[in-house]
Scaffold this motif. Structure first.
Motif, PDB file in Angstrom:
ATOM      1  N   ARG A 160       0.502   5.736  -0.411  1.00  0.00           N
ATOM      2  CA  ARG A 160      -0.471   6.823  -0.320  1.00  0.00           C
ATOM      3  C   ARG A 160       0.162   8.121  -0.809  1.00  0.00           C
ATOM      4  NH1 ARG A 160      -0.948   7.480   6.307  1.00  0.00           N
ATOM      5  NH2 ARG A 160       1.103   8.433   6.650  1.00  0.00           N
ATOM      6  N   VAL A 178       3.450   2.785   2.582  1.00  0.00           N
ATOM      7  CA  VAL A 178       2.737   2.608   3.841  1.00  0.00           C
ATOM      8  C   VAL A 178       3.045   1.252   4.460  1.00  0.00           C
ATOM      9  CG1 VAL A 178       0.461   2.452   4.911  1.00  0.00           C
ATOM     10  CG2 VAL A 178       0.879   4.147   3.108  1.00  0.00           C
ATOM     11  N   TYR A 228      -5.009   6.430  -1.424  1.00  0.00           N
ATOM     12  CA  TYR A 228      -4.296   5.199  -1.125  1.00  0.00           C
ATOM     13  C   TYR A 228      -4.316   4.280  -2.346  1.00  0.00           C
ATOM     14  CZ  TYR A 228      -3.890   6.363   3.792  1.00  0.00           C
ATOM     15  OH  TYR A 228      -3.540   6.963   4.987  1.00  0.00           O
ATOM     16  N   TRP A 288       0.855  -1.182   0.000  1.00  0.00           N
ATOM     17  CA  TRP A 288       0.000   0.000   0.000  1.00  0.00           C
ATOM     18  C   TRP A 288       0.895   1.237   0.000  1.00  0.00           C
ATOM     19  CZ3 TRP A 288      -5.126   0.013  -0.731  1.00  0.00           C
ATOM     20  CH2 TRP A 288      -5.833  -1.162  -0.495  1.00  0.00           C
TER      21      TRP A 288
END
Length: 128
Positions: free
Chosen positions: A38, A48, A93, A36
């Motif tokens: 962002r 992340v 995200y 992930w």
């Protein structure tokens, strides 16, 4: 061609929780590292969390202890559980796939250029 589609974004007050999901289009996703990223408003994209094919995880310091990355291989889905949300978590995200099977060395997982596929993104807005 692998397709990734994020969902679960929305607006939340600080201190709340939200779970993001990323659906993938191929069963071979189970052999990839999934991450992930962002991008906060007006800022650069940042890593992340990442989970590799063995389930090993790593997190950015800013989210350690608050966010949990997981994968449900039977459904080809990646998740990001976000707790104790802060206004600085406000961002778009993205989920991303890296053909590497295991956790990359050191902090190289934070380099967006190593990822082979990206989703379209989902917006998370956290109000104070």
């Amino acid at each position: 061609q692998m397709q990734l589609k994020e969902s679960g974004g929305g607006s939340m007050q600080a201190g709340g929780s939200l779970t993001l999901a990323c659906a993938t289009s191929t069963y071979t996703y189970t052999t990839y590292c999934m991450a992930w990223f962002r991008q906060p408003p007006g800022k650069e994209r940042e890593g992340v969390a990442l989970i590799d094919s063995a389930g090993t995880t790593t997190y950015a310091d800013s989210v350690k202890g608050r966010f949990t990355i997981s994968r449900y291989n039977a459904k080809n889905t990646l998740f990001l559980q976000m707790n104790s949300l802060k206004s600085e978590d406000t961002a778009t995200y993205y989920c991303a796939a890296d053909f590497a099977r295991y956790l990359p060395y050191g902090s190289s997982w934070l380099e967006g250029s190593r990822y082979n596929y990206w989703g379209q993104g989902t917006q998370v807005t956290v109000s104070p």
